[in-house]
Every structure is written in C-alpha cells, then in structure tokens.
Design a protein around this motif. Structure first.
Motif, PDB file in Angstrom:
ATOM      1  N   ALA B  27       0.836  -1.205   0.000  1.00  0.00           N
ATOM      2  CA  ALA B  27       0.000   0.000   0.000  1.00  0.00           C
ATOM      3  C   ALA B  27       0.869   1.253   0.000  1.00  0.00           C
ATOM      4  O   ALA B  27       0.639   2.197  -0.765  1.00  0.00           O
ATOM      5  CB  ALA B  27      -0.929  -0.010   1.212  1.00  0.00           C
ATOM      6  N   LEU B  28       1.905   1.257   0.847  1.00  0.00           N
ATOM      7  CA  LEU B  28       2.804   2.414   0.891  1.00  0.00           C
ATOM      8  C   LEU B  28       3.536   2.585  -0.439  1.00  0.00           C
ATOM      9  O   LEU B  28       3.736   3.711  -0.911  1.00  0.00           O
ATOM     10  CB  LEU B  28       3.825   2.236   2.029  1.00  0.00           C
ATOM     11  N   SER B  29       3.937   1.455  -1.034  1.00  0.00           N
ATOM     12  CA  SER B  29       4.643   1.528  -2.319  1.00  0.00           C
ATOM     13  C   SER B  29       3.725   2.069  -3.406  1.00  0.00           C
ATOM     14  O   SER B  29       4.145   2.860  -4.252  1.00  0.00           O
ATOM     15  CB  SER B  29       5.152   0.143  -2.721  1.00  0.00           C
ATOM     16  N   PHE B  30       2.471   1.628  -3.352  1.00  0.00           N
ATOM     17  CA  PHE B  30       1.497   2.114  -4.327  1.00  0.00           C
ATOM     18  C   PHE B  30       1.322   3.620  -4.183  1.00  0.00           C
ATOM     19  O   PHE B  30       1.357   4.367  -5.160  1.00  0.00           O
ATOM     20  CB  PHE B  30       0.158   1.392  -4.123  1.00  0.00           C
ATOM     21  N   ASP B  31       1.189   4.071  -2.947  1.00  0.00           N
ATOM     22  CA  ASP B  31       1.060   5.508  -2.710  1.00  0.00           C
ATOM     23  C   ASP B  31       2.304   6.259  -3.178  1.00  0.00           C
ATOM     24  O   ASP B  31       2.221   7.337  -3.756  1.00  0.00           O
ATOM     25  CB  ASP B  31       0.820   5.771  -1.223  1.00  0.00           C
ATOM     26  N   SER B  32       3.479   5.643  -2.947  1.00  0.00           N
ATOM     27  CA  SER B  32       4.736   6.297  -3.365  1.00  0.00           C
ATOM     28  C   SER B  32       4.774   6.485  -4.873  1.00  0.00           C
ATOM     29  O   SER B  32       5.093   7.572  -5.358  1.00  0.00           O
ATOM     30  CB  SER B  32       5.940   5.452  -2.949  1.00  0.00           C
ATOM     31  N   THR B  33       4.452   5.429  -5.605  1.00  0.00           N
ATOM     32  CA  THR B  33       4.537   5.543  -7.063  1.00  0.00           C
ATOM     33  C   THR B  33       3.515   6.554  -7.574  1.00  0.00           C
ATOM     34  O   THR B  33       3.729   7.194  -8.593  1.00  0.00           O
ATOM     35  CB  THR B  33       4.330   4.177  -7.746  1.00  0.00           C
ATOM     36  N   ALA B  34       2.401   6.708  -6.826  1.00  0.00           N
ATOM     37  CA  ALA B  34       1.411   7.710  -7.229  1.00  0.00           C
ATOM     38  C   ALA B  34       1.904   9.127  -6.942  1.00  0.00           C
ATOM     39  O   ALA B  34       1.542  10.071  -7.641  1.00  0.00           O
ATOM     40  CB  ALA B  34       0.097   7.444  -6.502  1.00  0.00           C
ATOM     41  N   THR B  35       2.739   9.270  -5.914  1.00  0.00           N
ATOM     42  CA  THR B  35       3.255  10.587  -5.527  1.00  0.00           C
ATOM     43  C   THR B  35       4.492  10.975  -6.327  1.00  0.00           C
ATOM     44  O   THR B  35       4.817  12.158  -6.433  1.00  0.00           O
ATOM     45  CB  THR B  35       3.634  10.581  -4.018  1.00  0.00           C
ATOM     46  N   LEU B  36       5.186   9.978  -6.871  1.00  0.00           N
ATOM     47  CA  LEU B  36       6.484  10.238  -7.513  1.00  0.00           C
ATOM     48  C   LEU B  36       6.472  11.316  -8.596  1.00  0.00           C
ATOM     49  O   LEU B  36       7.438  12.092  -8.676  1.00  0.00           O
ATOM     50  CB  LEU B  36       7.078   8.940  -8.072  1.00  0.00           C
ATOM     51  N   PRO B  37       5.440  11.398  -9.443  1.00  0.00           N
ATOM     52  CA  PRO B  37       5.508  12.409 -10.502  1.00  0.00           C
ATOM     53  C   PRO B  37       5.808  13.817  -9.977  1.00  0.00           C
ATOM     54  O   PRO B  37       6.399  14.632 -10.685  1.00  0.00           O
ATOM     55  CB  PRO B  37       4.108  12.345 -11.137  1.00  0.00           C
ATOM     56  N   LYS B  38       5.430  14.091  -8.723  1.00  0.00           N
ATOM     57  CA  LYS B  38       5.697  15.423  -8.160  1.00  0.00           C
ATOM     58  C   LYS B  38       7.153  15.595  -7.751  1.00  0.00           C
ATOM     59  O   LYS B  38       7.588  16.703  -7.478  1.00  0.00           O
ATOM     60  CB  LYS B  38       4.803  15.646  -6.927  1.00  0.00           C
ATOM     61  N   ARG B  39       7.916  14.480  -7.654  1.00  0.00           N
ATOM     62  CA  ARG B  39       9.255  14.586  -7.070  1.00  0.00           C
ATOM     63  C   ARG B  39      10.368  14.107  -7.994  1.00  0.00           C
ATOM     64  O   ARG B  39      11.515  14.519  -7.832  1.00  0.00           O
ATOM     65  CB  ARG B  39       9.332  13.730  -5.789  1.00  0.00           C
ATOM     66  N   ASP B  40      10.041  13.213  -8.935  1.00  0.00           N
ATOM     67  CA  ASP B  40      11.129  12.503  -9.609  1.00  0.00           C
ATOM     68  C   ASP B  40      11.587  13.149 -10.921  1.00  0.00           C
ATOM     69  O   ASP B  40      12.362  12.541 -11.661  1.00  0.00           O
ATOM     70  CB  ASP B  40      10.759  11.027  -9.823  1.00  0.00           C
ATOM     71  N   ASN B  41      11.125  14.356 -11.203  1.00  0.00           N
ATOM     72  CA  ASN B  41      11.631  15.107 -12.366  1.00  0.00           C
ATOM     73  C   ASN B  41      11.371  14.373 -13.678  1.00  0.00           C
ATOM     74  O   ASN B  41      12.153  14.475 -14.619  1.00  0.00           O
ATOM     75  CB  ASN B  41      13.141  15.360 -12.181  1.00  0.00           C
ATOM     76  N   ARG B  42      10.257  13.629 -13.735  1.00  0.00           N
ATOM     77  CA  ARG B  42      10.023  12.842 -14.948  1.00  0.00           C
ATOM     78  C   ARG B  42       9.689  13.691 -16.165  1.00  0.00           C
ATOM     79  O   ARG B  42       9.822  13.229 -17.295  1.00  0.00           O
ATOM     80  CB  ARG B  42       8.956  11.778 -14.710  1.00  0.00           C
ATOM     81  N   ALA B  43       9.279  14.931 -15.921  1.00  0.00           N
ATOM     82  CA  ALA B  43       8.981  15.817 -17.050  1.00  0.00           C
ATOM     83  C   ALA B  43      10.218  16.011 -17.929  1.00  0.00           C
ATOM     84  O   ALA B  43      10.112  16.272 -19.127  1.00  0.00           O
ATOM     85  CB  ALA B  43       8.480  17.160 -16.533  1.00  0.00           C
TER      86      ALA B  43
END
Lengths: 458, 141
Positions: B27-43
C-alpha cells in the motif's frame, strides 16, 4: 550421513569456499587501491575489482545456501533427494556460468561485455550488485528454478517439518525477488525504488529465513534440544524479521526522490530490525546451554554461537547506528555504510554458511567430527577472521565518522578527495587487518587437511 | 518460552504478521509511485537522458561513484555533480582521464563521443533535479 543423496552438497561447499578465497583477494586489491590509487591500473580498475568482490560474495553465498539445502532437506524430509543428477548438473552450470561472468568482467571492458551479451535487448546491467550480463541473470533464474523444483519435490514426497518450510519460503522468496533485477526503467527514482526490492528484501528479508532455518537445523543436531522448542523459536525470530524488515525497506527511501513519509516509516521499523538478531543470539546461547548431548564437533557449535553474536553486532547494532533519518542524512553513502556492510554480511551470511559447512563436511567425509587437531586449527581461523572483521569494521567506522565530519558537517566542507587523503591512515589499518583475515581464511582451508584421530563415524 | 505458547501459535503469528506487513508495504509503495511524478523530475526524461543513463550503466560508473548516495565509495558523489561542476567541466574531466598522477586514484578512459558526453551530462543534470529531501547536506556531496 543418513541419506546417500546428501552427498551432492559436497561440491557446492567446496565451490563456495573456493570463491570465498577469490572474494577476499579482490577485497585486498581494492583495499590497496584505496591508498595506492593506481595499483594495478589500468589492468584491474577499482570498479572491476569491486564488481568481482561483491559478485563473488553473492555467488558463493548462493552456493552455500544451495549446498545447505541439499544437505538439510533429505534429512528433514527423511527421504532421498528427488534428483541428485539434476542437482549435480545445476552445480556445473552455475559454476561455469559464474566463472565465465567473472572472466568477462576481467577480460573485456564492461561496455563491450554489455554489447556481447545482449544488454541492448533488455538493459539490466550497470546497477550495483546486479552487474551480471543478461544471460547470466537468465541463467541464475533457470538454475534457481531447477534447484527449487528439486528441493520442493523432495519436501513434498517426504516428512514436512517447519525447518523445511521456512527454508523453502526463504529460497522461493530469493528467486521471486530476484525477478525485480530485470526491471530497469529510465526513471532513476523508480529504478532505485524497485532495485531495493531485490537487494533489501533479499538480505534483510528472505535470506534471513534461510539463515534461521540453517541455524535451527545445526542447533538441533549439535544440542539435541527438542525440535518443537527450536522450531517455535525459529518462527518467533522470522516473525520479528519480516515484521520489522519489510517496512524497514523504507530506510533506503530517505534521499532517492521518494516521498518523505518514508523517513518515519523507515526509521521506526528499521530501528526495530536489531530485535530479531538479538533474539537469534539469545536463541543460540540458550539452546547450547540446554544441550542434551555433547556433540564432538565443537567447532560447528562455535560457528553457530558466533553467527548469532556477529549478526547482531553487524546487522543489528551497526545497522541501527545509521538508520535513523536525521543521522542517515549525514552518513548516507559514506564509509559508515561500508563498515556496516562488511560486518553484517560476515556475521550473518558468511558465518551461517561456515556453520553449516563446519557441521556437514566432516559427516560428508564419513565421520561425526574432525580430529581435535583439525578443530583447534578451525577455531583459530574462526577467531582470526572474526576479530579481523571487527577491526575492519571499527577502522571503517572511524574513517566514516571523520569523512562525515570533514565533508558534510563542517562549516567549511572539504571536497571528497581531499577528505579521502586525510583519512588514509584508517584505510591502511583496514588493509593490514584484511591481510590477517586472509591468513585466517588460509588456516580455515588448512584445517580440512589436518589429519589426526577421527571422531566416531557418523 | 512457556508451554502455553505453542509452535502452531508461533507459526500463525508468523504468517499473519508477514501477510499484514507485506500488504502494508504494498500500500505504501502504491502511494509512493502515485506521488512520484511530483518529485522525480520525470517531465525532463528526454531521449538524451535515457541515452545518458545507458552510458552511465554500461561504463559501470556505480562501481566507483555514488549516485544519490548509492554505489561505491571510492570516488565522489555524482547526484549533484552538475550544480557542483557544470556540464563543460564534467565533459573535460571525463576526456582528460586517466590523470596518470602517481599514487592517485585513476579513472579509466572511456573514449566517449561528443554526443555520448552530452547525453551523460543530460542524465546527470536530470538526476540533480530530483527532489531528494535536501540531500546531500552540502555541495561537496
């Protein structure tokens, strides 16, 4: 030896020890490169030596685990191994694949190796500990599946004990979590996030199940304590392990772009990770104190007790030292990590393998225990290697504290290389201690060749 | 442990505890991957960055350096090398290896093309813009 097919463990144990020697030699090369930077350059650059050092470690531990399983499972299941031939075939495939991989690292530039081995089909190489070429990784999966099939079939046709069940869970987990090594997205944060699903969930998860099962097996044999008691302990220990260790993965998610709540989850749960190791130490000493027989193999008992203590110190105490996020902010990726890594791997996984080998090898060679003379030499090697690793860890910890202070805490931080120059004394002391470790290892091997009066046949 | 606490109780707690905490981890991992776009500079994950990551991996850079603190501890942290040194310096440095200074740690010569060097710099720039909760503590890494 109770079952003929247990004999397939022998080549696994011999290969494990042989690769262990290679691992230590490359460790000494790297240790020297820390202080004499151009030693063996460009023949063996540091990155190649490190890859060989860590990959040999992983492979020999796997050889040890597989040998242990082949030795334990027939005895636990009270039946011959499902297929000794398959076990021997897998031994040669794994050994040749492993040797070719190491030769590949040493003989050709890594980029060329990647091209030759199909890294372009699926890019999995060049990540720490998972540097193996794609074909090696596929080979590991095939060997692991054949091995698991063999072991599982043996358990299914025989007696089902808790030790077998825990060992199987650990080994299946090992294979399942290795599959994440094939997932390597371009997104670096996702790459790192799931890289830990192999690396952390191996060493702070399923490998501990294997460790627990191996230790429990040897303790039953050398102490004669009732199986019910030992298996109850085993369940308690592995419960503590996974309850703390799974979410404990979070201590790797502090600074790699993952959400900041992991600083809480990771700190709290990984701070509890020493508890199962402490329980393991109490367990080992308790069982030996309550022993119902005097097993002639004193050396194996010493290794078993040592595993508990050193795993607690290395994985437990040295892990806790830098696992809280506010501390880890300063220590992350320094020699503190290296210090912890060395004592944890030695204390937990090297020692449990040597425990099993120490117990099983004399029996595989047709006697209950080696001669007194041989055991005394083996105990010398125990103390030399164990004390060496304690000092290697202390020197690296001292280096790490100074590194953090000079490079990270200081108002006027020094550069990385300037810091390295200032702490080279500790690297020298680590290197000389490493030489003592090698001497211990040579004595260990010598102990196999010491004659003298054998203890009664097994 | 007293006789009241049996092995089968211990086994049940093991399975129950493991399943519960593994699900919580998922569950925590799922939440993390959902939050990542805000942090991981994927743009900023351009083809150049992807090529640069491949250069990074196939030269086994992690065998000496750390990246966001993970790797070997033989050579400097490179997660923030872009702001520390800048792209031109990084390229010149890689081209100038090995230094050959006696007794000093040596970095191999990788014979990278200008394009490969640019891609590698793009990867290091992208990496430096990941939100790492303010790590490392200072520019020296």
């Amino acid at each position: 030896m109770q079952y003929k097919s247990q004999a397939v463990a022998t080549p696994y144990f011999i290969a494990a020890i042989g690769l262990f020697v290679g691992q230590i030699i490359f460790g000494l090369i790297m240790g020297l490169q820390y202080v004499i930077g151009d030693f063996l350059f460009p023949m063996i650059p540091f990155n190649v030596a490190r890859m060989v050092h860590t990959n040999l470690l992983i492979v020999w531990l796997l050889f040890g685990f597989m040998g242990a399983a082949y030795y334990m499972i027939p005895e636990e299941s009270e039946t011959e191994l499902f297929s000794p031939k398959l076990a021997l075939a897998m031994f040669w495939i794994f050994l040749v694949a492993g040797a070719l991989t190491i030769v590949g690292y040493l003989a050709v530039p890594y980029a060329t190796l990647a091209e030759l081995t199909g890294n372009d089909l699926l890019e999995t190489m060049g990540r720490e500990f998972l540097e193996q070429p794609l074909i090696t990784k596929v080979g590991i999966v095939i060997v692991a599946l054949a091995f698991l099939f063999n072991i599982s079939m043996t358990v299914l046709k025989g007696r089902k004990t808790s030790i077998s069940l825990v060992m199987l869970l650990g080994l299946w987990g090992l294979a399942v979590f290795f599959l994440f090594s094939f997932y390597n997205p371009t997104n670096l944060v996702l790459d790192k996030f799931f890289w830990w699903w192999t690396v952390h969930l191996w060493v702070e998860g399923v490998w501990e199940l294997i460790l627990g099962a191996m230790l429990a097996f040897v303790l039953i044999k050398v102490t004669g304590v009732d199986r019910e008691v030992i298996e109850k302990w085993l369940y308690v220990i592995i419960t503590l392990t996974l309850v703390t260790g799974i979410i404990g993965t979070g201590h790797h998610y502090f600074w790699i772009g993952t959400p900041e709540y992991w600083q809480w989850w990771g700190s709290v749960f990984s701070a509890l990770e020493p508890i199962p190791f402490f329980a393991m130490t109490v367990f080992a000493f308790n069982m030996v104190n309550r022993r119902r027989r005097e097993h002639p193999n004193k050396a194996a008992t010493l290794w078993a007790l040592g595993t508990g203590v050193m795993a607690f110190l290395g994985a437990g105490v040295w892990g806790f030292l830098h696992t809280l996020a506010p501390v880890n902010y300063y220590t992350h990726g320094t020699q503190i990590t290296a210090a912890h890594g060395h004592m944890a791997f030695y204390g937990a996984y090297v020692m449990v393998n040597l425990t099993m080998i120490s117990y099983a090898m004399p029996i595989l060679r047709g006697r209950a225990a080696n001669s007194n003379k041989s055991q005394v030499l083996e105990m010398w090697s125990f103390w030399l290697m164990t004390i060496s690793i304690v000092f290697i860890t202390l020197f690296l910890t001292a280096a790490g504290i100074l590194q953090v202070w000079l490079q990270r805490v200081s108002e006027t931080p020094l550069s990385f290389m300037a810091t390295q120059d200032k702490i080279s004394l500790f690297y020298w002391m680590r290197e000389w201690t490493g030489v003592v470790f090698l001497i211990g290892l040579i004595l260990y091997i010598a102990s196999f060749f010491v004659k003298g009066e054998d203890k009664a046949a097994a | 442990m007293s006789g009241a606490f049996t092995k089968s109780m211990a086994r049940n707690i093991f399975f129950g505890g493991t399943v519960f905490f593994f699900l919580l981890f998922l569950a925590l991992s799922f939440d993390s991957t959902a939050t990542l776009p805000k942090r991981d500079n994927r743009a900023n994950l351009t083809p150049a960055v992807a090529n640069g990551k491949k250069i990074w991996e196939t030269r086994n850079c992690i065998g000496c350096h750390t990246l966001l603190g993970e790797g070997a501890y033989f050579a400097p942290e490179l997660g923030n090398v872009y702001p520390r040194r800048g792209g031109d310096f990084i390229k010149a440095w890689i081209k100038g290896q090995p230094s050959g200074a006696p007794g000093r740690r040596q970095m191999p010569q990788f014979n990278l093309t200008e394009q490969q060097l640019d891609d590698l710099v793009a990867f290091l720039k992208y990496t430096s813009e990941i939100n790492t909760a303010n790590w490392p503590p200072n520019i020296e890494g």
